[in-house]
Every structure is written in C-alpha cells, then in structure tokens.
Design an enzyme around this catalytic site. Sequence first.
Site, PDB file in Angstrom:
ATOM      1  N   HIS A  67      26.116 -17.145 -58.082  1.00 31.31           N
ATOM      2  CA  HIS A  67      27.073 -16.404 -57.293  1.00 31.31           C
ATOM      3  C   HIS A  67      26.333 -16.354 -55.909  1.00 31.31           C
ATOM      4  O   HIS A  67      26.773 -16.270 -54.824  1.00 31.31           O
ATOM      5  CB  HIS A  67      27.073 -14.973 -58.033  1.00 31.31           C
ATOM      6  CG  HIS A  67      27.854 -13.969 -57.242  1.00 31.31           C
ATOM      7  ND1 HIS A  67      29.406 -13.936 -57.367  1.00 31.31           N
ATOM      8  CD2 HIS A  67      27.770 -12.966 -56.280  1.00 31.31           C
ATOM      9  CE1 HIS A  67      29.937 -12.979 -56.645  1.00 31.31           C
ATOM     10  NE2 HIS A  67      28.972 -12.483 -55.834  1.00 31.31           N
ATOM     11  N   HIS A 136      37.491 -12.918 -56.621  1.00 28.87           N
ATOM     12  CA  HIS A 136      37.136 -11.897 -57.778  1.00 28.87           C
ATOM     13  C   HIS A 136      37.744 -12.220 -58.868  1.00 28.87           C
ATOM     14  O   HIS A 136      38.637 -11.036 -59.490  1.00 28.87           O
ATOM     15  CB  HIS A 136      37.285 -10.465 -57.036  1.00 28.87           C
ATOM     16  CG  HIS A 136      36.397  -9.507 -57.076  1.00 28.87           C
ATOM     17  ND1 HIS A 136      36.584  -8.161 -57.342  1.00 28.87           N
ATOM     18  CD2 HIS A 136      34.851  -9.624 -57.240  1.00 28.87           C
ATOM     19  CE1 HIS A 136      35.392  -7.443 -57.514  1.00 28.87           C
ATOM     20  NE2 HIS A 136      34.410  -8.322 -57.330  1.00 28.87           N
ATOM     21  N   GLY A 585      32.169 -20.248 -46.515  1.00 28.22           N
ATOM     22  CA  GLY A 585      32.882 -20.679 -47.845  1.00 28.22           C
ATOM     23  C   GLY A 585      32.341 -19.981 -49.097  1.00 28.22           C
ATOM     24  O   GLY A 585      31.580 -18.905 -48.917  1.00 28.22           O
TER      25      GLY A 585
END
Lengths: 797, 153
Positions: A67, A136, A585
């Site tokens: 992440h 998400h 991005g």
Amino acid sequence: MNLTERKDVKTIPIIEMNDEQLMDASKNFLLSLKLNEMKTIQEHFLKLERNPTDAELETLAQTWSEHCKHKVFNSSFEYVENGSSENIENLFKETIKKSTKEIMQKENWLVSVFEDNAGIISFNENFDIAFKVETHNHPSALDPYGGASTGVGGVVRDILGVGLGAKPFANTDVFCFALPETPKEKIPKGILHPKRIFKGVRAGVADYGNRLGIPTVNGAIFFDQRYLGNPLVYCGTLGIIPKGFHQKSPKQNDLIVALGARTGRDGIHGATFSSAELSDSTDSSAVQIGNPIEEKKFLDVLLKARDLKLYSSITDCGAGGFSSAVGEMGEETGAEVFLEKVPLKYAGLKPWEIWLSESQERMILSVPEKNIEKLKQLCNEENVEATVIGKFTNDKKLKVFFEKDLILNLDMNFLHKGLPKSKLKAVWNSEKEKATQFSEPENISEILKQILSMHNIASKESTVRLYDHEVQGGTLLKPFMGLTGEAPADSSVVTPVLGEKKAVAVSNSLNPWYGDIDPYWMAFSCVDEAVRNIVATGCEIERIALLDNFCWGSPEKEENLGKLVRTAKGCYSASKDFNAPFISGKDSFYNEFSVNGKIISVPGTLLISAMAVVKDVSKILSPGFKKAENLIYLTGNTFEELGGSAFAHLINDSNGKVPKVDSVKALKSYNALSKASSHGLVKGMHDLSDGGLGVALSEMCFAKNLGAEIDLKKIKTGENISRNDFLLFSESNSRLLVEVEAGKEKEFEKILKGTDFSLIGKVSKEPVLKITGLNGKKIVDQKIELLKNAWRKTLKW
Amino acid sequence: MLVEVGFRNGKFDALGESVKQSIIEDLNIKTIEKVSYSEGFLLPESFSQKQAEELAVKLFHDPINQIFSVNSPVKKDSSFVITVQYHSNVTDNVGIAAEEGIKDLGFEFKKNEHVRSLKKYYLYGSLSEKEAEEIASGLLANKLVEEFDVKKC
C-alpha cells in the site's frame, strides 16, 4: 539510546528465529511481510544487537507495505511475452513515469508529479490544480457504507495535504460491483450481497461528499460477476491551490502537530490488511468510521492557516496513521514523538496501537514554534483539536517515546530505503484474436433496447441524483444535461474560480472486458476514451493530465503480473502519443476472494482519470441533439471491433477483435473537432463507447426528445463491414457523434478535411430513432420514449 | 436511560419508507406493511428521567415532526422491533456529537461516562421470526461493526 522495557511494549525475538518462525511471526502479527523482507529486518537488528519492539516491527511492516511503497511497480521484472523475454529494471520508471518524464522535457505546466499526495498542474497565472484518485476496496467489501465514506474522506485529505494544502472543489467516484440481481443462494459465506454493497457504497459516498460541501461531479459504475466478493471503490478529488504553495518541508525543531479527530483503535492494520486477500475471518479492527463534520471543521481551519503561512509542511494521516505520516514527513530530518500526548477517544490503547491507528479525520502539520499559539487560536475558533505530539530533529532517526520511555528507535534510511528489491516474473501470452462468431440477429431494434438496458450502459441517474453536484456553484457541465435533464454527459466541467474564463474538465474511463482480450489495448482505449470525453465538451483543450489506478489480483501469479506489465506498456504508449502525462496514480493488489476454496480474482481493472484545462467556459457544449434538421456526423473510423464489447457480452461471445487506437488519426480528428466547435459550427457532441453508435445515438436523442434518421450505408469504414449489427454496435475507438448546424456542412467539412468523417443522417422533430440498414430496409424504428425506458429501468432504485 | 425519537403518525418517515422498499425489493418479503424508524440515545445511568426528558425536548427531537419517549418504545403495535447499534469498540460519531450537545447545555459527565446512539426499526405486517431475523442481518445491521437485537412484540 537504549529502549526501555515496559509491560505494554513487547519485544519480538526475531534475531533468534529461523525462516519458518519468521514467516509465522509475519502472519501472527498481521505484518504481510515476505520472507526476504523479514530476513532483511532480522539482519538489521542483528547488527544493532537487539530485538525490535512491536512498535518498530509494525512501523516497518506498514512502511514497507504494498500500500505504501508500491513494491510491485518498483520491482524488476523478467517479462515473457509470447515466449520472448525482456528485462525490466523498474516497471514504474520504465512505463508510467517514463512518458511523464519525456513529456516534461517539452511542456512546462507540470507542477508536481508522483512525489506528493496528489499530482499538480498549472491552471492559470494565480492557481494550480491537484487531482488524486484512491481506492478503498477491502474496507468497502466489509462495511460498504463506512468503507466508501472513509474512502472519500481519505482522498479529500490527500488533497488537503498536497503541497501546503489545496481546497477540494470536486469529487469523482467509480465503482465496480457484481450484478445486483445475483440470487441470494449464489453468495458465498461471509460476503455481502452485491446490491447491499452497491446501496451502502453510494450512500457512503453521497453522505460524506455532500456533508463536506464538495460536489460529486463525475463517475462510472461497471458490473461483472468477478467483483462479487471484492468490489472496487475508486474515490477521487480535485483541489485548487495558489501558485507557489506546492513545496513543503519540515525544518529542524518544528513542532509535530496532530490536528482533528482523536485516536482510537479504529482501522489498525489497514495498510498491511489492504495488502492481503479477504477472508471471512477478517476482524472489525480493520474498519474505520468516518465523520465528515470533523473533516469539514479542520478543512476550514487549514485553509486559513495555510494562507497565514503558519506551518512548514502538512500531510494526512492515512493508512499507517502517525507512523506513516510522521515517518514520511521526517524522512529527511528525523522526528521525535511523545505518544502520551496524543488525545485518545478512550483509555487502554497500547503504545503501538496509538502509533499505528488509522482513526479518520486527522492531519499532521509541522509548525514553527513561533506560530503554534496562532494556530491553536484558529483551531479553537472552529472547535478543532490541535496537539503538539513531538518535534522534527536533525539526526535522521525516528524516535517514539511513551511516558518518557523510548519504545521505537529506527534509522530513517533503513525505514525508507531498506526494503529489499524483488525480482518478479511476468508472463503474457496473446491468443490470436478470432473474428466474432455469432450470426446477425434478426431484430436489431430489440437488440438495441437490450443493450441500452445492460447494467454497464443503463442510466446511473438514480445513483447520481443522490450526490450534490452543484454545491460550491462551479459545476458547468453536469452529469446529466439537456432539456429533459436525462442525457448523460461524457465529462464534467467545473470552474474552481467563479467568474474565471478557464475551467477544469474531468472524465473517467475503465473497461476490463477489453483487458480480458488484450490489456495493452484496454489501457490504450481507456486513455483514448478519457481524452475523447474531454474533447466532447466542445471546448478548446490544453494540458490533459492523467491518473492511473490499477486494481489487480494477487501479484504472486505470473499471469496476473503479465497482464499488469502489458497494461502498463499500453499506458506508456497512449500517454506519450496523446501528450497526456500521468501525474499521480495508485495500485491495489490482492483483489480476490475465495469461494469454496477456489480463488476468484477481479479482472485486471485499470481506471484512467483525466483532467484538462478548458480555455473558455462559454464554449461548452452539452451532448444532446438540439434542433431538428441539424446534421449528424460520425467522426473517426469504424472497424469490426466487437471483442469485449457490450454487444458481444449480451450475445455471450468471448471472441472478437478488441478496439485499437490510431493515435495520430485520433489526435488530428480531435483537434479538428475542437476547432470546428470553437467556430460555432457544432451544436452537440457525444462520444461512442460501450454499445457503440446505437447507444450514442439514443443518448443524444434523450436530451430533448428529438429523433434521428440515420443511414448505415453512409458510414465510412476502415475495412469492409457487411453487417448492420457490426456497424451499430462496434466499439471502435476515437469516434464521436457530432451535431452540425444545418447549412454549415461545407464549413464543417472544410475544417475536418484530412480526417475520417461521414455524414450519416439528420436530427428529426418526430421523437423516433429510424435507422436504415445496408440493404436499404429500415432496421430500427423505435420511439425515443421506449428506448429511454429501456435505458432507465435497470438501475432505477 | 434511553431517549427514543420517532416520527409522528402521518409525518413522512423517509428512512422507514426506504427500508420498507428495500425489504420488498431486495429481500422479496412482500408482507411488510410499514416500517417506522427511530433514533435512540443511551444516556449514562447517572442521568434522571427528568433530565432525559429535558434533553429530549431541548436537543434530540423536533416537536413539529417527531415524538419522543424515555425508557419505553416510541411506537406501539408493531409486530417486531429491531435494534441496531455499533459494537462498543467501534467509534460512534452520533453518540459523540450527542455528548457534545449535552455538555453544551451545561450537563456534566462523570469520568468514563458516554452517550451511545442506536437505531430502532418498528416492523408492521405479518412476518415470521425468520423473516425479521433476515431483515436485521441482511439489510439493517452489518455484524462486523454492529450488533442487533430482534424482538417480537
């Protein structure tokens, strides 16, 4: 300095562990770290002759998570395409970033790319514009409402934390779900029904965006059964920032200030969790609860504080909480944090939990000591809590104390640069594209209605109307336009500075069905469509900037990575050809779920979001037909390209050629159209995408309940096409439908000379779509009302 | 001490209406006749009945559209009532906001005293217990963050 032993701080004895124990530790502490990464940490602590604390290990895991560090994109690859092998040193640098670098050499409007929370481009002499799209997905699968609303909250904070802070002025949201009609008995245990996910997600997006007073202006919804257990939720925000405010850096002795909500146990392990696959045993500590009112309060404070230059740097607390925010901000300086100072929602949090918590609505600021009182005063006025929790140093160390005990002491260099690089193998084998296999259906009229009511094409109005797209008063081209307010616009135009002649156009494009056939052309098609959507505004366009968002399955599978590399290559070529650089991005992996032990991965899904500066807002065109007798032109070239098309899916044919792009021709055509439009010759423009000509024609008719008379024989094609259904439903790229004022055809054609275009019919007063086929017979003769009903009914809830 | 706020009979209860539609369309339970929605605020034990009523009047309810009750159901004659609230370890922003509002009115909280919010759905129509359970788990509550209780009336 030695670390102190405490009851609430565990030391993890990793230096004595063997490989198996290391992997067990990674699993048990939910670190999502691989063996080579665990070993690198082990070696580091062996050198230090001590074991890490839980806080240290958690911080490393969070900072090194997929992440936060985009490990896959920054890996080197052995890429094998159809048997021939190629070495890629760094996928990101050699594809996405490469085109940006090349474009930067000739363009001067890129202000900040790939280094901050969002990308920034120049808008006018006073302002710049920032854009960011986040995903998400995993939180939305578990708690659709909460997951989606915190998705919006998070990306808005990204914009607030870009440079010294931009003011959010528009949101965009794109979702991918399984079909809402999926029978209950087909839903695996532990997975929410797709309709429930859909309703929860859109309510979350609407509630958060509306309450913050940010218009949600653009989006898309895509349906495919492979999103059943893992929906995709992309949240994007645009912001405006005064020129000169894009740079920031904390100085030594600046205070670290936590601003906004209190810290609780919410969302611990969000960063590492988003780097793992979903299972039905996932626990509730991964879920965060959003509070838009809290965010709105500090949004107002921060913009005031920014203009008073009260702070030297700012970032949001996203995944990884303070650990990530302070760790990243202090990378070049060093930082000391005193966790007992952090205001808590309730007692009983362990130190590492305070440090890693992903409680929402928090920001981190670096504030010179002389400004702290003024900042606190501003915060008091708006009822916002601001607390000094530490300061920036100059030793390039991250030190965290709890009640005077040192519980974390990490070298910034190791934290940020210590991650071992991996080498991955990616394989992509193209199959020869086969021609479409099915025969021409008899009742084209019926097929058109069926295509209009397909989920991916059907009107999304029931969702869009839940969003406030007008607040702030700058939305010029809205999601639905026309006299009826029912014709969908290709992109939205918003002016962040009221009264200014310039505005910002924004559009989104994704089509994973093309990627099932060839991901390279999926990427190229998405870029072309995003650009084409902006061209359809009819305005003279400058400065098109792109965002890429990859949602993929497990990066541990070679074929997934093969698709990824091929998509990234498509991004590079398309971006370069269209002179449209990527400025920011995001990537999200492990978007998969298991059903009875079988792993189902989402289709490799690339979202391309585009923004552009519109030179003159008075020239904006809405998409629908305006006046009977006006001429209908089709620009661009039609091919037999039905691979991955809506029509092919309706007929259930997985064959067909995927739409390609001739970017030289496309650009020439787009430029000519902008010119014709600025000369006032064009009255309406709409892009051809899913469902091809048939759908685009219908949608243009919906605007004012006008009809159209079309002759398919007049379509100039790039190859011999002998079937009506191909002409009507091919999804060849770079095509637009253009309404030209009657009598202006000569002027229009003069401007378009040298490009591909065909005059295919005219607008009619009678609200009926009449299409004459290649054999001269009428193949469609449908009342607009019936077409509209078919288009509106599917998602009308 | 539970303060409950619901809509007066005859006033439009948008949320109740939308839940009813979802029960019919999404769960295919056609016997549902009406859903009444109410919001609940669980006050600490130290608050008296009188204080709770005062807060209901001054803070929680809109006298034109809504009615309230303290420690008793705000609606009667329903076949089921489903109560949904966040797990105690999940942040409850409505509860926090209510607490702030109460403090603003001059009331004091002891240490570790808090307000928690909850939602109640009164279901009317002929429903089985299984159906009520399905409405609770399949539509109204997400077990990951919320707990629910289904009561036959």
